[in-house]
Design a protein around this motif. Structure first.
Motif, PDB file in Angstrom:
ATOM      1  N   GLU A  30      47.690 -20.192 -18.085  1.00 26.42           N
ATOM      2  CA  GLU A  30      47.750 -19.908 -19.514  1.00 26.42           C
ATOM      3  C   GLU A  30      46.590 -20.580 -20.237  1.00 26.42           C
ATOM      4  OE1 GLU A  30      51.391 -21.095 -21.323  1.00 26.42           O
ATOM      5  OE2 GLU A  30      52.646 -19.765 -20.097  1.00 26.42           O
ATOM      6  N   LEU A  31      46.126 -19.951 -21.293  1.00 24.32           N
ATOM      7  CA  LEU A  31      45.221 -20.607 -22.233  1.00 24.32           C
ATOM      8  C   LEU A  31      46.078 -21.195 -23.336  1.00 24.32           C
ATOM      9  CD1 LEU A  31      42.271 -18.057 -22.537  1.00 24.32           C
ATOM     10  CD2 LEU A  31      42.269 -20.271 -21.386  1.00 24.32           C
ATOM     11  N   CYS A  32      46.095 -22.516 -23.454  1.00 25.81           N
ATOM     12  CA  CYS A  32      46.986 -23.148 -24.430  1.00 25.81           C
ATOM     13  C   CYS A  32      46.375 -24.448 -24.921  1.00 25.81           C
ATOM     14  CB  CYS A  32      48.370 -23.382 -23.825  1.00 25.81           C
ATOM     15  SG  CYS A  32      48.364 -24.327 -22.293  1.00 25.81           S
ATOM     16  N   ALA A  33      45.213 -24.338 -25.533  1.00 28.77           N
ATOM     17  CA  ALA A  33      44.546 -25.523 -26.052  1.00 28.77           C
ATOM     18  C   ALA A  33      45.473 -26.294 -26.984  1.00 28.77           C
ATOM     19  CB  ALA A  33      43.273 -25.121 -26.797  1.00 28.77           C
ATOM     20  N   ARG A  34      45.550 -27.600 -26.762  1.00 31.36           N
ATOM     21  CA  ARG A  34      46.352 -28.526 -27.571  1.00 31.36           C
ATOM     22  C   ARG A  34      47.861 -28.299 -27.418  1.00 31.36           C
ATOM     23  NH1 ARG A  34      42.113 -26.933 -30.487  1.00 31.36           N
ATOM     24  NH2 ARG A  34      43.302 -25.369 -31.594  1.00 31.36           N
ATOM     25  N   GLU A  35      48.279 -27.535 -26.418  1.00 27.71           N
ATOM     26  CA  GLU A  35      49.711 -27.321 -26.183  1.00 27.71           C
ATOM     27  C   GLU A  35      50.101 -27.692 -24.752  1.00 27.71           C
ATOM     28  OE1 GLU A  35      50.734 -23.341 -27.187  1.00 27.71           O
ATOM     29  OE2 GLU A  35      50.199 -23.545 -29.306  1.00 27.71           O
ATOM     30  N   HIS A  36      49.259 -28.448 -24.085  1.00 28.43           N
ATOM     31  CA  HIS A  36      49.525 -28.778 -22.683  1.00 28.43           C
ATOM     32  C   HIS A  36      50.840 -29.526 -22.504  1.00 28.43           C
ATOM     33  CE1 HIS A  36      45.197 -28.030 -22.804  1.00 28.43           C
ATOM     34  NE2 HIS A  36      45.233 -27.812 -21.500  1.00 28.43           N
ATOM     35  N   THR A  37      51.112 -30.461 -23.406  1.00 25.33           N
ATOM     36  CA  THR A  37      52.329 -31.256 -23.251  1.00 25.33           C
ATOM     37  C   THR A  37      53.583 -30.405 -23.420  1.00 25.33           C
ATOM     38  OG1 THR A  37      52.163 -31.906 -25.586  1.00 25.33           O
ATOM     39  CG2 THR A  37      51.268 -33.434 -23.951  1.00 25.33           C
ATOM     40  N   GLN A  38      53.490 -29.335 -24.201  1.00 24.43           N
ATOM     41  CA  GLN A  38      54.643 -28.456 -24.393  1.00 24.43           C
ATOM     42  C   GLN A  38      54.805 -27.441 -23.266  1.00 24.43           C
ATOM     43  OE1 GLN A  38      52.345 -28.845 -27.000  1.00 24.43           O
ATOM     44  NE2 GLN A  38      53.573 -30.378 -28.073  1.00 24.43           N
ATOM     45  N   ARG A  39      53.700 -27.060 -22.603  1.00 20.44           N
ATOM     46  CA  ARG A  39      53.749 -25.945 -21.668  1.00 20.44           C
ATOM     47  C   ARG A  39      53.804 -26.349 -20.190  1.00 20.44           C
ATOM     48  NH1 ARG A  39      56.112 -22.494 -22.053  1.00 20.44           N
ATOM     49  NH2 ARG A  39      54.914 -21.214 -20.594  1.00 20.44           N
ATOM     50  N   ILE A  40      53.286 -27.508 -19.832  1.00 18.02           N
ATOM     51  CA  ILE A  40      53.126 -27.786 -18.413  1.00 18.02           C
ATOM     52  C   ILE A  40      54.466 -27.942 -17.690  1.00 18.02           C
ATOM     53  CG2 ILE A  40      52.815 -30.278 -18.818  1.00 18.02           C
ATOM     54  CD1 ILE A  40      51.178 -28.071 -16.063  1.00 18.02           C
ATOM     55  N   LEU A  41      55.410 -28.657 -18.271  1.00 17.36           N
ATOM     56  CA  LEU A  41      56.699 -28.823 -17.595  1.00 17.36           C
ATOM     57  C   LEU A  41      57.456 -27.507 -17.470  1.00 17.36           C
ATOM     58  CD1 LEU A  41      58.676 -30.642 -16.171  1.00 17.36           C
ATOM     59  CD2 LEU A  41      59.637 -31.281 -18.395  1.00 17.36           C
ATOM     60  N   PRO A  42      57.541 -26.672 -18.522  1.00 17.52           N
ATOM     61  CA  PRO A  42      58.179 -25.369 -18.335  1.00 17.52           C
ATOM     62  C   PRO A  42      57.523 -24.519 -17.250  1.00 17.52           C
ATOM     63  CG  PRO A  42      58.008 -25.855 -20.672  1.00 17.52           C
ATOM     64  CD  PRO A  42      57.235 -26.922 -19.945  1.00 17.52           C
ATOM     65  N   LEU A  43      56.205 -24.603 -17.124  1.00 19.59           N
ATOM     66  CA  LEU A  43      55.528 -23.851 -16.073  1.00 19.59           C
ATOM     67  C   LEU A  43      55.911 -24.369 -14.690  1.00 19.59           C
ATOM     68  CD1 LEU A  43      51.912 -23.363 -17.515  1.00 19.59           C
ATOM     69  CD2 LEU A  43      53.656 -21.607 -17.162  1.00 19.59           C
ATOM     70  N   VAL A  44      56.017 -25.688 -14.567  1.00 23.15           N
ATOM     71  CA  VAL A  44      56.457 -26.271 -13.294  1.00 23.15           C
ATOM     72  C   VAL A  44      57.873 -25.816 -12.967  1.00 23.15           C
ATOM     73  CG1 VAL A  44      57.111 -28.440 -12.166  1.00 23.15           C
ATOM     74  CG2 VAL A  44      54.934 -28.281 -13.404  1.00 23.15           C
ATOM     75  N   GLN A  45      58.761 -25.886 -13.932  1.00 23.20           N
ATOM     76  CA  GLN A  45      60.143 -25.472 -13.710  1.00 23.20           C
ATOM     77  C   GLN A  45      60.226 -23.998 -13.350  1.00 23.20           C
ATOM     78  OE1 GLN A  45      61.579 -26.768 -17.541  1.00 23.20           O
ATOM     79  NE2 GLN A  45      62.393 -28.698 -16.719  1.00 23.20           N
ATOM     80  N   GLN A  46      59.401 -23.180 -14.006  1.00 17.24           N
ATOM     81  CA  GLN A  46      59.418 -21.741 -13.741  1.00 17.24           C
ATOM     82  C   GLN A  46      58.970 -21.415 -12.326  1.00 17.24           C
ATOM     83  OE1 GLN A  46      57.056 -19.469 -16.534  1.00 17.24           O
ATOM     84  NE2 GLN A  46      57.161 -17.595 -15.310  1.00 17.24           N
ATOM     85  N   ILE A  47      57.906 -22.047 -11.881  1.00 21.38           N
ATOM     86  CA  ILE A  47      57.372 -21.700 -10.563  1.00 21.38           C
ATOM     87  C   ILE A  47      58.289 -22.204  -9.445  1.00 21.38           C
ATOM     88  CG2 ILE A  47      55.901 -23.712 -10.017  1.00 21.38           C
ATOM     89  CD1 ILE A  47      53.672 -21.629  -9.391  1.00 21.38           C
ATOM     90  N   LEU A  48      58.923 -23.351  -9.655  1.00 27.02           N
ATOM     91  CA  LEU A  48      59.888 -23.836  -8.667  1.00 27.02           C
ATOM     92  C   LEU A  48      61.110 -22.931  -8.604  1.00 27.02           C
ATOM     93  CD1 LEU A  48      59.761 -27.703  -9.265  1.00 27.02           C
ATOM     94  CD2 LEU A  48      58.856 -26.448  -7.296  1.00 27.02           C
ATOM     95  N   ALA A  49      61.562 -22.459  -9.776  1.00 28.52           N
ATOM     96  CA  ALA A  49      62.715 -21.551  -9.814  1.00 28.52           C
ATOM     97  C   ALA A  49      62.392 -20.236  -9.106  1.00 28.52           C
ATOM     98  CB  ALA A  49      63.128 -21.293 -11.258  1.00 28.52           C
ATOM     99  N   GLU A  50      61.183 -19.736  -9.303  1.00 30.18           N
ATOM    100  CA  GLU A  50      60.794 -18.490  -8.648  1.00 30.18           C
ATOM    101  C   GLU A  50      60.782 -18.644  -7.130  1.00 30.18           C
ATOM    102  OE1 GLU A  50      57.056 -17.248 -10.202  1.00 30.18           O
ATOM    103  OE2 GLU A  50      57.828 -16.928 -12.240  1.00 30.18           O
ATOM    104  N   ALA A  51      60.407 -19.822  -6.668  1.00 30.52           N
ATOM    105  CA  ALA A  51      60.354 -20.072  -5.222  1.00 30.52           C
ATOM    106  C   ALA A  51      61.700 -20.505  -4.661  1.00 30.52           C
ATOM    107  CB  ALA A  51      59.304 -21.137  -4.919  1.00 30.52           C
ATOM    108  N   GLY A  52      62.646 -20.801  -5.548  1.00 27.35           N
ATOM    109  CA  GLY A  52      63.940 -21.280  -5.092  1.00 27.35           C
ATOM    110  C   GLY A  52      63.888 -22.667  -4.496  1.00 27.35           C
ATOM    111  N   LEU A  53      62.999 -23.511  -5.054  1.00 25.35           N
ATOM    112  CA  LEU A  53      62.808 -24.855  -4.520  1.00 25.35           C
ATOM    113  C   LEU A  53      63.089 -25.905  -5.583  1.00 25.35           C
ATOM    114  CD1 LEU A  53      59.405 -24.388  -2.632  1.00 25.35           C
ATOM    115  CD2 LEU A  53      61.688 -24.477  -1.605  1.00 25.35           C
TER     116      LEU A  53
END
Length: 233
Positions: A30-53
């Motif tokens: 994602e392009l999210c200048a100045r929003e890294h703190t809001q977006r990085i954890l949800p992205l981590v949670q999303q990718i782990l959920a997609e992998a079932g891990l």
């Protein structure tokens, strides 16, 4: 032996995560200048959920160590430290500039790459990378912060054809016209992608290169700025 590595990068205005899961790769960017703190954890949670891990099922976490935005690099390191401490995972530090060189290879097969990220203040973060037949990149020792005018002089000592990656070429377009070796490839690899950290992280993992969470530090090439752990913290 199966390997699972999660990669996190927030070193630039991009925010990305990628997961290597026993030979399969998932990635989000994602392009999210100045929003890294809001977006990085949800992205981590999303990718782990997609992998079932879960985090505890991973072998290691890779983080973009820079160079790049000092605040962005620290956000990524802080996130990696927090996740690794909770799951007792080792960390793998990956160069942002080398990640972009790997991105050039992924997109076009380029094996010689000049990486330049706009560092503001009339400078760029710079690295010269070459990939050998075994898929190993060399060039981390060339990483520096440098004025664009100096790059033109330095380019005269290079031989061969190099692909160019990074926002530095866009910020200083005259560099391409005056460099005898650089060529802009069609992929327009301007920012690092976490999926390109994974091959580099796997090499570190296989070579036994790991750092403990408390020892993770950014690469910030300006000498006047340092980031060190304070005693007792």
């Amino acid at each position: 032996m199966s390997t699972r590595i999660l990669a996190i990068d927030t070193a630039t205005e991009a925010c990305s995560v990628a997961l290597y899961n026993e030979g399969e790769t998932l990635a989000h960017f994602e392009l999210c200048a100045r929003e890294h703190t809001q977006r990085i954890l949800p992205l981590v949670q999303q990718i782990l959920a997609e992998a079932g891990l879960t985090l505890s099922q991973l072998d290691a976490l890779a983080f973009g160590r820079g160079p790049g935005s000092f605040t962005g690099v620290r956000i990524g390191i802080g996130m990696a430290q927090g996740l690794s401490l909770g799951a007792e995972l080792p960390l793998l530090p990956v160069s942002t500039l080398q990640t972009m060189a790997q991105g050039a290879y992924r997109q076009t097969g380029a094996e010689n790459v000049l990486a330049a990220i706009d560092a503001r203040m009339g400078e760029v973060y710079w690295g010269e990378f070459s990939r050998n037949a075994e898929g190993v990149w060399s060039g981390e020792n060339t990483e520096k912060v440098i004025k664009p005018e100096q790059l033109i002089e330095q380019a005269g000592s290079l031989t061969g054809r190099f692909a160019t990656v990074g926002t530095g070429w866009e910020a200083y377009p005259h560099l391409l016209g005056e460099s005898p070796v650089a060529e802009l490839f069609d992929g327009k690899m301007l920012l690092p992608h976490a999926e390109d950290m994974l091959p580099l992280a796997l090499q570190l993992w296989e070579n036994g290169v790991r750092v403990n969470p408390e020892d993770a530090e950014p690469t910030y090439l300006r000498n006047e700025v340092t980031w060190k752990k304070l005693p007792g913290r």
